[in-house]
Design an enzyme around this catalytic site. Structure first.
Site, PDB file in Angstrom:
ATOM      1  N   SER A 104       0.839  -1.196   0.000  1.00 49.31           N
ATOM      2  CA  SER A 104       0.000   0.000   0.000  1.00 49.31           C
ATOM      3  C   SER A 104       0.870   1.240   0.000  1.00 49.31           C
ATOM      4  O   SER A 104       1.930   1.265   0.644  1.00 49.31           O
ATOM      5  CB  SER A 104      -0.901   0.011   1.238  1.00 49.31           C
ATOM      6  OG  SER A 104      -1.547   1.263   1.389  1.00 49.31           O
ATOM      7  N   TYR A 158      -1.949  -0.852  10.365  1.00 52.32           N
ATOM      8  CA  TYR A 158      -1.898  -1.242   8.952  1.00 52.32           C
ATOM      9  C   TYR A 158      -0.567  -0.811   8.340  1.00 52.32           C
ATOM     10  O   TYR A 158       0.098  -1.592   7.643  1.00 52.32           O
ATOM     11  CB  TYR A 158      -3.066  -0.590   8.221  1.00 52.32           C
ATOM     12  CG  TYR A 158      -3.137  -0.833   6.727  1.00 52.32           C
ATOM     13  CD1 TYR A 158      -3.646  -2.028   6.231  1.00 52.32           C
ATOM     14  CD2 TYR A 158      -2.735   0.149   5.823  1.00 52.32           C
ATOM     15  CE1 TYR A 158      -3.743  -2.240   4.861  1.00 52.32           C
ATOM     16  CE2 TYR A 158      -2.827  -0.056   4.460  1.00 52.32           C
ATOM     17  CZ  TYR A 158      -3.335  -1.255   3.979  1.00 52.32           C
ATOM     18  OH  TYR A 158      -3.425  -1.450   2.626  1.00 52.32           O
TER      19      TYR A 158
END
Length: 256
Positions: free
Chosen positions: A141, A154
């Site tokens: 990401s 995350y």
């Protein structure tokens, strides 16, 4: 169809919906035999019926080490080998540095980092055991490079995945096992729609609102990312290994 993956056995972990399903479709289109894995059987079986005989499904929760290894083992049992692996399973539940409890942190690490570690371990053991080349793509990401305040666990996990990608690529370059990652940005999927509604109170037109303020006028699209993954899995990407590609429309480090 360019048949970029003809005669390849491709395992897409987290491949039963969203981006993973898009990657499975693209890989099958390019001639691969595809296995998709997910926590529930029905979505994978439905996807296999939709795409056709070249696709089958196995069930496993990548956050459980035995399952992470097991989906690779069942792919090998079914097809004799695994030539390519895509780690696409992901957890995006929100948490900041102040409100993340150990349980949420551990869930992120288990799904977004520990799972890919052990799927790669199992897949590379098969590749090197056969003395055969292989390819791996990890879906990371753009948030791994800093991210939003509400994505602290995350970011921690995905940042780890970037380092792991380079470590494994370096370790197995002479085995001809190529390992790369895509730092994807904001992408339009059913899962993202659910996330926006659950955590951010998004309205029915949130996609249109988001598109209007993005540089390219649209969120990232599954089919475009899937094509990039297929390219990295295929011989067309040549000798590239250990690369982390920012697949997004914001430029990290750029300032106005």
């Amino acid at each position: 169809m360019q048949e970029l993956l003809t005669d390849k056995v491709v395992l897409v972990v987290g491949g039963t919906s969203g981006l993973g399903a898009g990657i499975a479709r693209a890989a099958a289109r390019e001639g691969a035999t595809v296995v998709v894995s997910g926590r529930r059987a029905e979505p994978g079986e439905a996807l296999a019926r939709e795409i056709g005989a070249s696709v089958s499904a196995v069930t496993g929760d990548v956050s459980v080490v035995e399952d992470a290894k097991g989906v690779v083992a069942r792919t090998i049992e079914r097809h004799g080998r695994v030539d390519a692996l895509v780690n696409c399973a992901g957890l995006t539940d929100r948490g900041s540095i102040l409100d993340t409890d150990p349980e949420l942190f551990d869930r992120h690490i288990a799904t977004n980092l520990r799972g890919p570690f052990f799927t790669m371990q199992a897949a590379i053991a098969d590749m090197t055991g056969r003395g055969a080349p292989g390819t791996i793509v990890n879906i990371a990401s753009i948030s791994a490079l800093g991210g939003q305040p509400y994505l602290a666990p995350y970011v921690a996990a995905k940042s780890g995945l970037l380092g792991l990608t380079k470590n494994v690529a370096h370790a197995h370059r002479f085995d001809r096992v190529r390992v790369n990652a895509l730092n994807i940005g904001w992408t339009q999927t059913a899962g993202e729609d659910a996330t926006q509604r659950r955590f951010h109170g998004a309205s029915d037109d949130w996609v249109e609102q988001a598109n209007a303020r993005l540089p390219m006028g649209k969120l990232g699209q599954v089919d475009e990312i899937a094509d990039a993954v297929v390219f990295l899995l295929s011989d067309r990407s040549g000798v590239v290994t250990g690369s982390v590609i920012d697949w997004d429309q914001q430029v990290i480090g750029g300032q106005d």
